[in-house]
Design a protein around this motif. Structure first.
Motif, mmCIF file in Angstrom:
data_model
loop_
_atom_site.group_PDB
_atom_site.id
_atom_site.type_symbol
_atom_site.label_atom_id
_atom_site.label_comp_id
_atom_site.label_asym_id
_atom_site.label_seq_id
_atom_site.Cartn_x
_atom_site.Cartn_y
_atom_site.Cartn_z
ATOM 1 N N LYS A 114 -51.857 18.509 1.421
ATOM 2 C CA LYS A 114 -52.329 17.193 1.002
ATOM 3 C C LYS A 114 -51.330 16.118 1.406
ATOM 4 N N PHE A 115 -51.878 14.947 1.766
ATOM 5 C CA PHE A 115 -51.062 13.778 2.044
ATOM 6 C C PHE A 115 -51.513 12.651 1.129
ATOM 7 N N LYS A 116 -50.553 12.061 0.416
ATOM 8 C CA LYS A 116 -50.858 10.984 -0.526
ATOM 9 C C LYS A 116 -50.913 9.659 0.225
ATOM 10 N N VAL A 117 -52.126 9.121 0.412
ATOM 11 C CA VAL A 117 -52.296 7.843 1.085
ATOM 12 C C VAL A 117 -51.867 6.708 0.157
ATOM 13 N N ASN A 118 -52.383 6.731 -1.063
ATOM 14 C CA ASN A 118 -52.016 5.744 -2.069
ATOM 15 C C ASN A 118 -52.316 6.339 -3.433
ATOM 16 N N ARG A 119 -52.276 5.516 -4.474
ATOM 17 C CA ARG A 119 -52.469 6.026 -5.833
ATOM 18 C C ARG A 119 -53.884 6.511 -6.073
ATOM 19 N N ARG A 120 -54.823 6.188 -5.189
ATOM 20 C CA ARG A 120 -56.216 6.572 -5.377
ATOM 21 C C ARG A 120 -56.694 7.674 -4.437
ATOM 22 N N GLU A 175 -51.343 4.740 -13.209
ATOM 23 C CA GLU A 175 -50.783 4.493 -11.893
ATOM 24 C C GLU A 175 -50.645 5.764 -11.064
ATOM 25 N N SER A 176 -50.425 6.900 -11.701
ATOM 26 C CA SER A 176 -50.155 8.138 -10.958
ATOM 27 C C SER A 176 -51.035 9.273 -11.453
ATOM 28 N N HIS A 177 -51.208 10.248 -10.572
ATOM 29 C CA HIS A 177 -51.943 11.461 -10.903
ATOM 30 C C HIS A 177 -50.956 12.551 -11.298
ATOM 31 N N LEU A 178 -51.366 13.400 -12.225
ATOM 32 C CA LEU A 178 -50.472 14.424 -12.757
ATOM 33 C C LEU A 178 -49.965 15.372 -11.678
ATOM 34 N N MET A 179 -50.800 15.691 -10.680
ATOM 35 C CA MET A 179 -50.393 16.627 -9.629
ATOM 36 C C MET A 179 -49.309 16.057 -8.713
ATOM 37 N N ALA A 212 -54.093 3.316 -22.833
ATOM 38 C CA ALA A 212 -53.119 3.002 -23.879
ATOM 39 C C ALA A 212 -51.721 2.873 -23.322
ATOM 40 N N VAL A 213 -51.439 3.546 -22.211
ATOM 41 C CA VAL A 213 -50.127 3.478 -21.579
ATOM 42 C C VAL A 213 -50.301 2.934 -20.174
ATOM 43 N N VAL A 214 -49.709 1.817 -19.871
ATOM 44 C CA VAL A 214 -49.801 1.213 -18.546
ATOM 45 C C VAL A 214 -48.389 0.930 -18.064
ATOM 46 N N SER A 215 -48.072 1.351 -16.830
ATOM 47 C CA SER A 215 -46.714 1.176 -16.334
ATOM 48 C C SER A 215 -46.534 -0.223 -15.765
ATOM 49 N N ASN A 216 -45.311 -0.567 -15.420
ATOM 50 C CA ASN A 216 -45.003 -1.891 -14.899
ATOM 51 C C ASN A 216 -45.076 -1.957 -13.385
ATOM 52 N N GLY A 217 -45.466 -0.877 -12.725
ATOM 53 C CA GLY A 217 -45.622 -0.894 -11.282
ATOM 54 C C GLY A 217 -44.358 -0.630 -10.508
ATOM 55 N N GLN A 218 -43.216 -0.477 -11.154
ATOM 56 C CA GLN A 218 -41.976 -0.190 -10.464
ATOM 57 C C GLN A 218 -41.824 1.305 -10.283
ATOM 58 N N TYR A 219 -41.050 1.682 -9.239
ATOM 59 C CA TYR A 219 -40.862 3.117 -8.981
ATOM 60 C C TYR A 219 -39.846 3.705 -9.944
ATOM 61 N N PRO A 220 -40.089 4.908 -10.457
ATOM 62 C CA PRO A 220 -41.336 5.667 -10.413
ATOM 63 C C PRO A 220 -42.342 5.008 -11.345
ATOM 64 N N ASN A 221 -43.527 4.729 -10.854
ATOM 65 C CA ASN A 221 -44.409 3.810 -11.545
ATOM 66 C C ASN A 221 -45.072 4.383 -12.776
ATOM 67 N N THR A 222 -44.857 5.655 -13.089
ATOM 68 C CA THR A 222 -45.466 6.207 -14.298
ATOM 69 C C THR A 222 -44.447 6.840 -15.214
ATOM 70 N N PHE A 223 -43.173 6.602 -14.951
ATOM 71 C CA PHE A 223 -42.146 7.281 -15.729
ATOM 72 C C PHE A 223 -41.724 6.502 -16.967
ATOM 73 N N SER A 224 -42.214 5.289 -17.148
ATOM 74 C CA SER A 224 -41.909 4.532 -18.348
ATOM 75 C C SER A 224 -43.194 4.282 -19.102
ATOM 76 N N SER A 225 -43.121 4.370 -20.387
ATOM 77 C CA SER A 225 -44.314 4.294 -21.207
ATOM 78 C C SER A 225 -44.342 2.996 -21.992
ATOM 79 N N GLY A 226 -45.528 2.412 -22.102
ATOM 80 C CA GLY A 226 -45.687 1.225 -22.910
ATOM 81 C C GLY A 226 -46.092 1.550 -24.321
ATOM 82 N N SER A 227 -46.203 2.814 -24.639
ATOM 83 C CA SER A 227 -46.614 3.212 -25.974
ATOM 84 C C SER A 227 -45.413 3.238 -26.902
ATOM 85 N N ALA A 228 -45.645 3.551 -28.163
ATOM 86 C CA ALA A 228 -44.564 3.674 -29.131
ATOM 87 C C ALA A 228 -43.709 4.884 -28.801
ATOM 88 N N ASN A 229 -42.534 4.936 -29.398
ATOM 89 C CA ASN A 229 -41.652 6.071 -29.139
ATOM 90 C C ASN A 229 -42.272 7.375 -29.584
#
Length: 486
Positions: A210-216, A269-273, A25-42
């Motif tokens: 832990k080392f973050k290789v990518n979003r997955r 796009e991002s994991h909560l941790m 339901a919420v998908v980011s636009n891919g810009q950094y920070p890639n999960t800090f903006s929401s596409g959902s309603a306010n």
């Protein structure tokens, strides 16, 4: 025993992985920070569909276990040689917050300890001198708490993203194992413990980076310390055997160093941790600071130039020079139908034909004595001759009173004792003249008024001389204008 634990772990994994494919339901636009903006309603409902982050992951890895605290150990310290086993793990990871999660983990491995490797031939005097070898095959299921120390203790002023994270783990579970012992007489099963029994409980704790290789994908190096609570885990045989009497401890413990991979599940796009709430706040502040938004005021203009925009002006044809209220309507203080601009008696109602003044003079109530003709309380700020808004009701009453009488009055200005005599004299004159002008503007005939200034010669509180430090309320009372009947 091994098969049963593996089946339990698999049965728990399947529904968890299915549930982990959370809402898009919420998908980011891919810009950094890639999960800090929401596409959902306010305003979003507090449901699973309003999630903005992935919070499930599958981790797996392999490593080397070393029995450290036991009667038979893997680390020889110069006696014999070091013996290395093998281990593997798989876990289902659930992030509860950005700094805490729960992991359901399955471990399987084999430790090797004693005087020689069980794959090698035993010395001929192994049983005589109890220089035996042992190996322990184990399976374990445990529930671990996962603390993200990097997120928990991150500095408030750290604005940068991060790819390294320190995690701490601790938890309990059930441990099943088969311990084998070997000497010159051969190899035999020394101890077997089934899973999910009271005596099979164990605990483990440790830390990982832990080392973050990518979003997955994340890579993690981890060191865990397992406390078995069992004196027979090392393959020494019965707890009362000669081998198990070598050391006083009653728990055989081991280290487990592993290298693993975490696969983060979900379609966000991002994991909560890997989410830092403070970073999100800083990002949003930067966006607001860089956002240019032109606000157009008074789109329709102000045609009557009364200071009130036509967008909310209720009187678009206000005469020039008229005072208006917040809605743009010309003021009519006495509500007689004549606006103050054209009203010669602003505070006294009168007909339009007489310019807002009464057609007949009111009958005086009676003789005016000194007490009735003095109006105390018209006070001023320090070093100011401006009439305060709080004093206008008193002055409006003075307008009504003077207009209703036949006498003439002196407007007397006074000051406190601060500053020089010459300065105070001029200040008192300005105060008196300002009050006089106000009364005339609001309908009092100029011939009824005279203004004088007495400086600091007419104090309401005479004790406040220059050498005396009076309280401010007395000084304020001395800064006044009052009326005297002639």
């Amino acid at each position: 025993m091994k098969l049963s634990l593996a089946i339990v772990a698999l049965a728990l994994t399947v529904p968890t992985v299915a549930f982990a494919q959370d809402s898009t339901a919420v998908v980011s636009n891919g810009q950094y920070p890639n999960t800090f903006s929401s596409g959902s309603a306010n305003v979003s409902p507090f449901t699973n569909k309003s999630k903005r982050f992935n919070d499930w992951a599958i981790s797996f890895g392999a490593g080397v276990p070393l029995v450290q605290s036991a009667d038979l150990t893997s680390i020889k310290s110069g006696n014999g040689k070091n013996l290395f086993g093998y281990s593997a793990y798989v876990s289902i990871d659930k992030a509860i917050t950005h700094a805490f999660g729960l992991n359901l983990q399955y471990d399987r491995g084999e430790t090797r300890q004693g005087w020689f490797n069980t794959k090698d031939s035993a010395p001929s005097d192994a049983s005589a001198y109890q220089r035996v070898a042992a190996r322990t095959q184990y399976d374990a299921i445990s529930l671990l708490g996962d603390i993200n120390f990097s997120n928990l203790f991150r500095r408030v002023d750290n604005h940068s993203p991060y790819r390294w994270a320190l995690h701490g783990y601790a938890g309990i579970g059930t441990l099943a194992y088969r311990a084998y012992q070997k000497d010159d007489k051969g190899q035999r099963l020394a101890t077997e413990i089934k899973p999910f029994q009271l005596g099979s409980m164990f605990a483990q704790a440790g830390a990982g980076v832990k080392f973050k290789v990518n979003r997955r994908i994340d890579i993690e190096g981890r060191v865990m310390y397992a406390v078995t609570g069992d004196d027979e885990f090392d393959g020494g045989g019965d707890k009362y055997s000669t081998i198990n009497q070598r050391e006083e401890q009653v728990s055989d413990n081991f280290f487990n160093a592993t290298l693993g991979v975490s696969l983060k599940l979900g379609k966000h796009e991002s994991h909560l941790m890997w989410h830092d709430p403070l970073q999100e706040i800083y990002y949003k502040l930067d966006v607001l600071a860089n956002k240019n938004q032109d606000i157009e005021v008074c789109k329709k203009g102000d045609l009557d130039n009364d200071g009130v925009c036509d967008d909310w002006d209720r009187q678009l044809d206000t005469p020039a020079g008229a005072r208006v209220d917040g809605a743009g309507v010309a003021l009519d203080t006495d509500l007689d139908g004549v606006i103050d601009l054209y009203d010669k008696c602003v505070t006294v109602p009168g007909p339009v034909e007489n310019q807002g003044c009464p057609t007949t003079a009111p009958t005086p109530v009676g003789p005016v004595d000194e007490k009735e003709t003095k109006l105390d309380g018209i006070e001023f700020d320090l070093n100011s001759d401006r009439i305060l808004p709080s004093n206008t009701p008193i002055l409006n009453n003075a307008v009504n009173y003077i207009n209703s009488s036949n006498g003439t009055y002196t407007v007397v200005g006074a000051t406190d004792t601060r500053a020089s005599d010459a300065y105070n004299q001029k200040l008192s004159e300005r105060r008196a003249n300002n009050v006089k002008d106000y009364l005339i503007k609001n309908g009092v005939q100029s011939g009824k008024l005279n203004a004088v200034g007495r400086g600091e010669k007419d104090l309401k509180y005479p004790e406040c001389d220059p050498a005396t430090k009076c309280p401010e309320w007395k000084n304020r009372a001395n800064r006044r204008v009052y009326f005297e009947a002639k």
